[in-house]
Design a protein around this motif. Structure first.
Motif, PDB file in Angstrom:
ATOM      1  N   UNK A 438       1.019  -1.541   0.011  1.00 35.01           N
ATOM      2  CA  UNK A 438      -0.413   0.092   0.119  1.00 35.01           C
ATOM      3  C   UNK A 438       0.503   1.231  -0.051  1.00 35.01           C
ATOM      4  N   UNK A 439       0.761   2.493  -1.145  1.00 36.43           N
ATOM      5  CA  UNK A 439       0.863   3.117  -1.465  1.00 36.43           C
ATOM      6  C   UNK A 439       2.403   3.628  -0.932  1.00 36.43           C
ATOM      7  N   UNK A 440       3.186   2.687  -1.849  1.00 33.92           N
ATOM      8  CA  UNK A 440       4.649   2.246  -2.258  1.00 33.92           C
ATOM      9  C   UNK A 440       5.083   3.814  -3.359  1.00 33.92           C
ATOM     10  N   UNK A 441       4.045   3.913  -4.501  1.00 31.48           N
ATOM     11  CA  UNK A 441       4.119   4.076  -5.418  1.00 31.48           C
ATOM     12  C   UNK A 441       4.410   5.653  -5.203  1.00 31.48           C
ATOM     13  N   UNK A 442       3.641   6.617  -4.612  1.00 34.53           N
ATOM     14  CA  UNK A 442       4.391   7.539  -3.728  1.00 34.53           C
ATOM     15  C   UNK A 442       5.183   7.797  -3.022  1.00 34.53           C
ATOM     16  N   UNK A 443       5.581   6.865  -2.622  1.00 36.31           N
ATOM     17  CA  UNK A 443       6.936   7.236  -1.250  1.00 36.31           C
ATOM     18  C   UNK A 443       8.457   7.106  -2.637  1.00 36.31           C
ATOM     19  N   UNK A 444       8.122   6.294  -3.860  1.00 37.02           N
ATOM     20  CA  UNK A 444       9.151   5.680  -4.738  1.00 37.02           C
ATOM     21  C   UNK A 444       8.887   7.480  -5.462  1.00 37.02           C
ATOM     22  N   UNK A 445       7.740   8.386  -5.712  1.00 40.42           N
ATOM     23  CA  UNK A 445       7.853   9.106  -6.203  1.00 40.42           C
ATOM     24  C   UNK A 445       8.336  10.372  -5.323  1.00 40.42           C
ATOM     25  N   UNK A 446       8.435  10.160  -4.020  1.00 41.18           N
ATOM     26  CA  UNK A 446       8.687  11.810  -3.265  1.00 41.18           C
ATOM     27  C   UNK A 446      10.228  11.400  -2.877  1.00 41.18           C
ATOM     28  N   UNK A 447      11.029  10.486  -3.687  1.00 39.95           N
ATOM     29  CA  UNK A 447      12.756   9.920  -2.951  1.00 39.95           C
ATOM     30  C   UNK A 447      12.936  11.111  -3.884  1.00 39.95           C
ATOM     31  N   UNK A 448      14.285  11.392  -3.087  1.00 48.33           N
ATOM     32  CA  UNK A 448      15.478  13.233  -3.525  1.00 48.33           C
ATOM     33  C   UNK A 448      15.517  12.855  -5.293  1.00 48.33           C
ATOM     34  N   UNK A 449      16.501  11.393  -5.572  1.00 46.51           N
ATOM     35  CA  UNK A 449      16.815  11.010  -6.935  1.00 46.51           C
ATOM     36  C   UNK A 449      15.650  11.256  -8.111  1.00 46.51           C
TER      37      UNK A 449
END
Ligand code: UD1
Ligand code: MG
Length: 458
Positions: A438-449
Motif C-alpha cells: 500500500x502507498x509504495x508508489x507515492x513514497x517511490x515518487x518522493x525519493x530525492x533522486x
C-alpha cells in the motif's frame, strides 16, 4: 470382361527423364508441385484412378529423389532409368521388360502434364483394345500450335504426327496437335517402338513415329480430342502456375458439387487429396495442404491453414487457425484464432479458443484450454508429450512443460508454469505469490533522486 478389368491389364509408362532446364531449379521438374502433389505424382495417381494395373516410371540418371517420390505414392510402381536422353520412343523402351510381359495396352503419359483426366487415359486404353486400332493419341486444338507435334489426318483417320521442327510450312498451319498421351496396342507396342528411327531434325527417337509406322503396316490410328487445357504441360514456372489455377478451379467445383459451401471459392486452395464431407462451410482465404480430411458440418473460418489434419464432424476452426500435421480434432471441438495445433489429439467438444500452441499433446473431451497456453514440447533435442484429461481447465497464459500430465477435471491457475503432473480434480497454481504494498508508489515518487525529475504526484 468389364472395362475396369480391361484397364487392369494395361500398363502405364510415365516419362519423367526430362531435365526441366526452364524451371531454373535445383529440384527435378517432376518434383515441383501443383495442388499439393508432385507433377509425377499427378501422372501416377491419374493412371491409378483410370484403373491401369501397373506403372513404370522412366526417370533421368541419378535421381533417387524422383524414385523415392514414385515409391512413396505408389509402392508397386517400377522405376527405370534412361541414361541418355535420346527421345520419347527411346524413353518408353527403357520399360521394355515390363512391356514384354504382355498387356492389352501400353499407355504412355508424360510426367509433366498434370491435367490429364483419368477418363481420357481410360478412353485411350479402350480405343486400342477394340478392332484394328493400333495407336490412340490424345489430340487438342491449339490456339498457338508452335512447338507441338501436328496430327496429320486423312478424313477421320490419323495417319501421322509431324514434330514442329520437322514440319513443312503447310503442316505447321495444322492446329490439331499431339497432347503427348498415347496408347499402343499391347501386342504391337514393342515391334512399333523398336522400328522407330532417329532420322529427324533432332536426331531423336520419336514416340510419335509409331503412328506412321502403324499405318504403313495397314493398322489404324485414331485421335481422342480433349480441350486444350487438359494437355497443358509444365516447362517453366509460369506454366506451373497456370496448371495450379486450372486444378484449383476443378477442385473448388468438385467440392461445391459434393455439398461444401465456399463463400469465395477463388480464395480457397485445396490439395488434390483433400477430403471434405457434406454441409461444411469454408470461409474466404483458407489453404488446405496435403492430407486434410474434414467431416460433415464442420466450419473452417477465414484465413485458416490446414495440413495433414483431421477435423471431425461439427468442429469449428479459425479464423486464423493453423492445423499442422497430426492435428486431430474430435467432434464439435473448437480451435479459435491464432491457435497452432501440431501432432495433437483434441477430444470431442474440447475448446482452444485463442492464442495457443498445442504440440505433441492429447487433450481430453470437453477440456478448456485458456488463451495463451503453451505446451513446451521441445528441449532443443527431443520432443515430449503433454496429456490433458477430459474436462480439465487450463487457465490463461500457462506453460505446460512436457512431459507432463494434467488429470481429468483438474484446474491449472492462470499464469502457471506447470512442470509436475497434476492429479485428477486437483488445482495446480505454479506462479509467484502476489505481493501488494500500500502507498509504495507515492513514497517511490518522493525519493530525492526522483524529485529532480519533477514528475507531478497524483
Ligand atoms: C512431345 C511430343 C509432341 C507433343 C508434345 C506435347 C514427341 C517426339 N513429341 O514433344 O508431339 O506435341 O510432347 O507436349 O514425343 N522425355 C524423356 N526422355 C527423353 C525425351 C523426353 O523422358 O529422351 C520425357 C520428358 O521428360 C517429357 C516427355 O518425355 O515428360 C516429353 O518430352 P519433351 O521433350 O517435352 O517433348 P516435346 O518436344 O514437348
Ligand atoms: Mg514438352
Amino acid at each position: 470382361m468389364s472395362a475396369q478389368k480391361d484397364a487392369a491389364s494395361c500398363l502405364a509408362v510415365i516419362l519423367a527423364a526430362g531435365e526441366g532446364t526452364r524451371m531454373k531449379s535445383a529440384r527435378p521438374k517432376v518434383l515441383h508441385e501443383v495442388a499439393g502433389r508432385s507433377l509425377v505424382g499427378h501422372a501416377l495417381k491419374s493412371a491409378e484412378a483410370a484403373g491401369l494395373g501397373r506403372a513404370v516410371v522412366v526417370i533421368g540418371p541419378d535421381r533417387p529423389d524422383v524414385a523415392k517420390e514414385v515409391t512413396r505414392l505408389v509402392p508397386e510402381a517400377e522405376v527405370v532409368e534412361q541414361r541418355e536422353r535420346c527421345g520419347t520412343a527411346h524413353a518408353v523402351l527403357q520399360a521394355e521388360r515390363a512391356i514384354g510381359v504382355g498387356h492389352k495396352a501400353i499407355v504412355v503419359l508424360f510426367g509433366d502434364t498434370p491435367l490429364v483426366r483419368p477418363e481420357t487415359i481410360r478412353a485411350l486404353a479402350e480405343a486400342v483394345q477394340q478392332g484394328k486400332t493400333a495407336v490412340a493419341v490424345m489430340g487438342f486444338q491449339a490456339k498457338d500450335p508452335t512447338g507441338y507435334g501436328r496430327l496429320i489426318m486423312d478424313g477421320t483417320d490419323l495417319i501421322g504426327i509431324r514434330e514442329h521442327k520437322d514440319a513443312s510450312e503447310k503442316e505447321r498451319a495444322i492446329t490439331l496437335c499431339n497432347g503427348g498421351l498415347m496408347a499402343l496396342r499391347g501386342d504391337l507396342a514393342l515391334g512399333l517402338l523398336k522400328s522407330v528411327q532417329s532420322k529427324n531434325a533432332q536426331n531423336e527417337f520419336y514416340l510419335t513415329d509409331c503412328v506412321g509406322l502403324a499405318c504403313a503396316r495397314g493398322l489404324a490410328a485414331r485421335v481422342i480430342e480433349v480441350p486444350e487445357e487438359e494437355a497443358l504441360g509444365v516447362n517453366d514456372r509460369v506454366q506451373l502456375a497456370a496448371c495450379e489455377a486450372v486444378l484449383q478451379n476443378r477442385l473448388r467445383e468438385q467440392h461445391m458439387r459434393n455439398g461444401v459451401t465456399l463463400i469465395a471459392p477463388e480464395t480457397v486452395f485445396f490439395s488434390t487429396d483433400t477430403v471434405i464431407g457434406r454441409d461444411v462451410l469454408i470461409e474466404p482465404n483458407c489453404v488446405f495442404g496435403p492430407g486434410v480430411t474434414i467431416a460433415d458440418n464442420a466450419v473452417i473460418h477465414a484465413f485458416s491453414h490446414l495440413e495433414g489434419a483431421k477435423v471431425a464432424a461439427g468442429a469449428n476452426v479459425g479464423p486464423f487457425a493453423r492445423l499442422r500435421p497430426g492435428a486431430n480434432l474430435g467432434e464439435g471441438a473448437k480451435v479459435g484464432n491464432f491457435v497452432e495445433v501440431k501432432n495433437a489429439d483434441l477430444g470431442a467438444g474440447a475448446k482452444v479458443s485463442h492464442l495457443t500452441y498445442l504440440g505433441d499433446a492429447t487433450i481430453g473431451a470437453e477440456a478448456n484450454i485458456g488463451a495463451g497456453t503453451i505446451t513446451c514440447n521441445y528441449d532443443g533435442f527431443r520432443k515430449f508429450r503433454t496429456e490433458i484429461g477430459a474436462g480439465a481447465f487450463v487457465g490463461s497464459n500457462s506453460s505446460l512443460v512436457a512431459p507432463v500430465t494434467i488429470g481429468e477435471g483438474a484446474f491449472v491457475g492462470s499464469g502457471s508454469v506447470v512442470t509436475k503432473n497434476v492429479p485428477p480434480n486437483a488445482l495446480a497454481v505454479a506462479r509467484g505469490h502476489q505481493v501488494t504494498k500500500e502507498g509504495w508508489a507515492n513514497s517511490f515518487r518522493a525519493r530525492p533522486e526522483n524529485q529532480a525529475k519533477k514528475k507531478p504526484s497524483r
